[in-house]
Write a protein that holds these residues in place. Structure first.
Motif: not given
Length: 339
Positions: A159-163, A180-184, A168-178
């Motif tokens: 999740h830190a990679r995404l943030a 969607r984090v990977i898709r972003a 903005a996506a890092g703030k919106r997506l929960h770290p456990n939402d693997l």
């Protein structure tokens, strides 16, 4: 409201003499705020059929953890996009947009008012404003690399990679939402453009005549309602429901297993924590989810906010007046009218 008083909403549709857009009623709000009860009363009053705007209620066998309304609780109101696929399927926002758009057309064709009710912000907004989902494909090798990184270093590290690239996506997506984090991350990897920038470029003109009602309440009271709901889910058999899903050998990264209640209880069933710890984690994650829901909705436009701490009957009258005004229906409500 009796049949004689019922508004003839379908006459304002785009195929009507006035040439207006198809009316679409939308009810949004955080989890546990009271959308279900309100939606039933509104659907009965406005001759509507409900389209679930919840990303997890599409899955069969996931009833307790998603707070899915039972058949005998629907009070004769047709509900759409509930129990439409198996948990093995990765249902997406684009799938929802396609299915919901078709449901809206079908409902309107029968002379009913289409009514979206739910709390999954991207799903609901994508239909309200006709988002275009770019077909950028996928990079399976990249996805596997991110999954291995998360498995080795933890979901927070991924999740830190995404943030770092898309705050903005890092703030919106929960770290456990693997998923969607990977898709972003994948979107940025394949296009060089962040997911948030793509969303910001979406049209805010709706193909529908929208009436969006948002429900809210004091944060402390909402959190108490969330915790009470989770306690009830545990009494209703959430552990057994998750156990049945695990027996289907769903992969941990399956969309269904990322749902609130499912990933936390699954950790308990795998022996990674106590049941008490899993429930406390679920309550914490759900509180945080509600906060993110409100944050998402408050970035949407044209929402009529209703404070659910006020008298329910008075709120219902207020909402009826908002709908009547928005759809230009001549219908009067009085404080002593029975709904």
């Amino acid at each position: 409201m009796n049949e004689k008083e019922r508004p003839n909403i379908e006459q304002t549709a785009s195929n009507g003499s006035a040439g207006r857009k198809q009316p679409l009623l939308v009810l949004i709000g955080p989890t546990a705020v009271g959308k279900t009860r309100m939606s039933l009363d509104l659907a009965k009053a406005w001759n509507a059929e409900i389209i679930s705007g919840d990303s997890m209620q599409v899955y069969r066998g996931m009833d307790i953890g998603t707070a899915k309304i039972a058949m005998d609780e629907r009070e004769g109101i047709a509900h759409h996009l509930i129990d439409i696929c198996e948990p093995e399927y990765s249902y997406s926002a684009a799938d929802f947009q396609t299915n919901a758009t078709q449901a809206i057309a079908d409902i309107a064709e029968r002379g009913k008012l289409p009514f979206i009710v739910g709390g999954t912000g991207l799903y609901v907004e994508s239909v309200c404003y006709g988002f275009q989902f770019a077909d950028i494909g996928s990079d399976e090798a990249f996805r596997l690399e991110q999954e291995r990184y998360a498995a080795e270093h933890g979901a927070e590290a991924l999740h830190a990679r995404l943030a770092a690239i898309d705050p903005a996506a890092g703030k919106r997506l929960h770290p456990n939402d693997l998923r969607r984090v990977i898709r972003a991350l994948e979107v940025f990897h394949m296009t060089g453009e962040t997911f948030s920038d793509q969303q910001a470029g979406q049209s805010k003109e709706s193909p529908y005549e929208l009436c969006i009602i948002g429900l809210t309440m004091d944060r402390a009271k909402l959190y108490r309602r969330i915790e009470e709901r989770i306690d009830l889910m545990m009494e209703q058999g959430l552990v057994d429901e998750v156990k049945e899903l695990l027996e289907r050998n769903l992969p941990p990264q399956a969309v269904a297993m990322q749902g609130l209640g499912y990933k936390e209880i699954a950790e308990y069933l795998r022996g990674n924590c106590t049941l008490e710890a899993a429930v406390e984690l679920l309550k914490r994650d759900t509180r945080r989810f509600a906060k993110r829901q409100l944050s998402w909705f408050r970035h949407m436009k044209d929402i009529h906010w209703i404070d659910m701490e006020q008298n329910f009957h008075n709120n219902l009258i207020t909402i009826h007046d908002i709908i009547a005004g928005k759809f230009q229906v001549n219908l009067e409500y009085t404080s002593n009218q029975s709904f």
